[in-house]
Design a protein around this motif. Structure first.
Motif, mmCIF file in Angstrom:
data_model
loop_
_atom_site.group_PDB
_atom_site.id
_atom_site.type_symbol
_atom_site.label_atom_id
_atom_site.label_comp_id
_atom_site.label_asym_id
_atom_site.label_seq_id
_atom_site.Cartn_x
_atom_site.Cartn_y
_atom_site.Cartn_z
ATOM 1 N N GLU A 1 6.852 3.523 1.349
ATOM 2 C CA GLU A 1 6.361 4.540 0.223
ATOM 3 C C GLU A 1 6.346 3.632 -1.214
ATOM 4 O O GLU A 1 5.292 3.602 -2.037
ATOM 5 C CB GLU A 1 7.301 5.454 -0.315
ATOM 6 C CG GLU A 1 7.263 6.875 1.016
ATOM 7 C CD GLU A 1 8.541 7.920 0.585
ATOM 8 O OE1 GLU A 1 8.687 7.835 -0.665
ATOM 9 O OE2 GLU A 1 8.545 8.611 1.254
ATOM 10 N N VAL A 2 7.226 2.745 -1.192
ATOM 11 C CA VAL A 2 7.267 1.815 -2.387
ATOM 12 C C VAL A 2 5.971 0.945 -2.271
ATOM 13 O O VAL A 2 5.596 0.500 -3.209
ATOM 14 C CB VAL A 2 8.490 0.914 -2.598
ATOM 15 C CG1 VAL A 2 8.579 -0.309 -3.456
ATOM 16 C CG2 VAL A 2 9.724 1.985 -2.800
ATOM 17 N N PHE A 3 6.046 0.270 -0.980
ATOM 18 C CA PHE A 3 4.783 -0.932 -1.012
ATOM 19 C C PHE A 3 3.450 -0.084 -1.324
ATOM 20 O O PHE A 3 2.726 -0.926 -1.882
ATOM 21 C CB PHE A 3 4.695 -1.388 0.454
ATOM 22 C CG PHE A 3 4.018 -2.484 0.485
ATOM 23 C CD1 PHE A 3 4.466 -3.936 0.429
ATOM 24 C CD2 PHE A 3 2.538 -2.554 1.008
ATOM 25 C CE1 PHE A 3 3.701 -5.000 0.377
ATOM 26 C CE2 PHE A 3 2.058 -3.585 1.297
ATOM 27 C CZ PHE A 3 2.681 -5.016 0.950
ATOM 28 N N SER A 4 3.257 0.905 -0.583
ATOM 29 C CA SER A 4 2.055 1.680 -0.796
ATOM 30 C C SER A 4 1.700 1.870 -2.332
ATOM 31 O O SER A 4 0.869 1.705 -2.950
ATOM 32 C CB SER A 4 2.035 3.167 -0.117
ATOM 33 O OG SER A 4 0.802 3.843 -0.675
ATOM 34 N N SER A 5 2.885 2.361 -3.092
ATOM 35 C CA SER A 5 2.551 2.501 -4.465
ATOM 36 C C SER A 5 2.510 1.415 -5.087
ATOM 37 O O SER A 5 1.715 1.131 -6.254
ATOM 38 C CB SER A 5 4.033 3.353 -5.083
ATOM 39 O OG SER A 5 4.188 4.600 -4.416
ATOM 40 N N TRP A 6 3.109 0.269 -4.747
ATOM 41 C CA TRP A 6 2.921 -1.154 -5.319
ATOM 42 C C TRP A 6 1.464 -1.493 -5.252
ATOM 43 O O TRP A 6 0.875 -2.032 -6.428
ATOM 44 C CB TRP A 6 4.006 -2.091 -4.518
ATOM 45 C CG TRP A 6 3.881 -3.517 -5.342
ATOM 46 C CD1 TRP A 6 3.635 -3.728 -6.696
ATOM 47 C CD2 TRP A 6 4.627 -4.581 -4.743
ATOM 48 N NE1 TRP A 6 3.847 -5.103 -6.985
ATOM 49 C CE2 TRP A 6 4.369 -5.637 -5.700
ATOM 50 C CE3 TRP A 6 5.064 -4.878 -3.577
ATOM 51 C CZ2 TRP A 6 4.780 -6.860 -5.460
ATOM 52 C CZ3 TRP A 6 5.642 -5.946 -3.146
ATOM 53 C CH2 TRP A 6 5.438 -7.180 -4.125
ATOM 54 N N MET A 7 0.943 -1.310 -4.089
ATOM 55 C CA MET A 7 -0.415 -1.784 -4.089
ATOM 56 C C MET A 7 -1.467 -0.826 -4.625
ATOM 57 O O MET A 7 -2.368 -1.528 -5.337
ATOM 58 C CB MET A 7 -0.931 -1.687 -2.514
ATOM 59 C CG MET A 7 -0.198 -2.669 -1.505
ATOM 60 S SD MET A 7 -0.323 -4.336 -2.289
ATOM 61 C CE MET A 7 1.532 -4.735 -2.956
ATOM 62 N N HIS A 8 -1.206 0.351 -4.965
ATOM 63 C CA HIS A 8 -2.054 0.833 -5.844
ATOM 64 C C HIS A 8 -1.726 0.671 -7.358
ATOM 65 O O HIS A 8 -2.798 0.531 -8.115
ATOM 66 C CB HIS A 8 -1.828 2.416 -5.774
ATOM 67 C CG HIS A 8 -2.283 3.187 -4.652
ATOM 68 N ND1 HIS A 8 -1.689 3.122 -3.213
ATOM 69 C CD2 HIS A 8 -3.400 3.782 -4.341
ATOM 70 C CE1 HIS A 8 -2.194 3.778 -2.402
ATOM 71 N NE2 HIS A 8 -3.535 4.416 -3.010
#
Length: 375
Positions: free
Chosen positions: A288-295
């Motif tokens: 979840e954190v990584f996905s949010s980070w990429m966005h």
């Protein structure tokens, strides 16, 4: 898997397709070991210039926070896997390895509508990551609390006879307790055992002859029993202490023994359950954190590109993973694909230009550039 990536945007003079082709050709000829991918950013709502300037001030700080939470969770996973003996697994976002998710990034319109104000998107990501960080702290504290209790018990079991728990060393038949008699436990220095055996009967008047028996011995001490009249126990403790013998307080209670055993088993079970639960939570939360980070990175490259190159948005965003030895070569290629006068102006401080004066990775080049460190 590469662990360090550059996210770059280059100004488009004619068409993004032709610029992409030129970049691919240059990289393949002069730095063939550098991984290169398009970083696809949708048509995001631009807003006003003032809103972009205000947002830009917060992007670097927010990125450091999100990256820090990502690394915290990754380190926690590594620690838990090591302790659990679990074979390290590839971290994923919805089943996709994180490096693939980055290099094949697709914007999640359902989660982050492109028509939402950029400030709203960034603030939403920040709040989500902050909540995950708080949850991590609570879960880790709960796990560490149980682990600390177990460690305290293990220290008692593993310490010297002077401090350790004696309950698992003493059997019911070792203790005599009656109306008039009691059994004490003496901790005697390993090198004073002869002194103990020759003197314990005469330390006080009411000691039962030949009642001392050795129960256990470690590297420093030996544990002996001694039986005497109950009324003489306090006097014996005093005399023993004067001779350098330690009388340990101990009361044998089968119910207490069983209770301690059950407590230990429960703590061990709780630790295993909490560790497994925390590890699974970390796997999910890292995704979840990584996905949010990429966005967040997509918003960042978009905002910085608008502020650097102007409106309407006309830039090519890419992800590269150059090796350390290829970095200068790749930087040179990227500069050549920018306007030549602009490149001269944005040279780094070492070359006497404005890049060093402005500071920061994104400002040291004639194009927008920042680094993503996965670990």
């Amino acid at each position: 898997m590469a662990t360090r990536y550059w996210v770059i945007s280059l100004p488009v003079q004619n068409s993004a397709a032709s610029l992409w082709s030129r970049l691919q050709e240059s990289i393949s000829k002069r730095s063939f070991d550098t991984l290169l991918y398009r970083f696809n950013i949708p048509n995001i709502r631009v807003g006003t210039l003032d809103s972009l300037l205000s947002l830009s001030d917060d992007l670097l700080k927010s990125n450091s926070f999100i990256e820090g939470v990502s690394h915290k969770i990754r380190r926690q996973i590594e620690e838990l896997e090591k302790v659990s003996g679990v074979v390290s697994s590839s971290l994923t976002v919805d089943g996709v390895p994180v490096d693939s998710y980055l290099t094949r990034f697709v914007w999640d319109e359902a989660k982050y509508p492109t028509m939402s104000p950029l400030r709203e998107t960034v603030d939403g990501i920040h709040v989500q990551i902050a909540k995950i960080e708080d949850d991590l702290k609570v879960r880790v504290a709960e796990h560490n609390n149980v682990r600390s209790q177990l460690n305290a018990i293990n220290r008692k079991q593993a310490g010297s006879l002077a401090v350790r728990d004696l309950s698992n060393l003493v059997k019911p038949q070792d203790i005599i307790t009656s109306e008039h008699l009691t059994t004490l436990l003496a901790v005697v220095s390993k090198y004073s055992q002869k002194d103990w055996l020759s003197s314990y009967e005469t330390l006080t008047t009411y000691v039962v002859p030949r009642s001392s028996k050795k129960l256990h011995e470690d590297n420093e001490y030996a544990l002996y029993t001694v039986t005497l009249f109950s009324r003489d126990a306090d006097n014996f403790r005093t005399k023993a202490r004067e001779r350098g013998f330690q009388i340990r307080d101990f009361e044998y209670n089968p119910e207490t023994q069983e209770s301690r055993k059950q407590e230990l088993e429960k703590l061990m079970q709780d630790q295993d359950t909490l560790r497994s639960s925390l590890l699974q939570w970390c796997y999910t939360s890292y995704g979840e954190v990584f996905s949010s980070w990429m966005h967040f990175c997509a918003v960042r490259i978009f905002v910085e590109s608008i502020l650097r190159y102007g409106l309407p948005p006309s830039f090519l965003s890419v992800v590269l993973a150059p090796s350390v030895k290829s970095e200068k070569k790749v930087r040179s290629i990227l500069e050549e694909l920018c306007d030549s006068t602009n490149s001269t102006y944005w040279k780094s401080e070492d070359d006497g230009g404005m890049g060093g004066a402005l500071g920061g990775d994104a400002d040291a080049h004639p194009y927008v550039s920042f680094t993503i460190n996965l670990i």
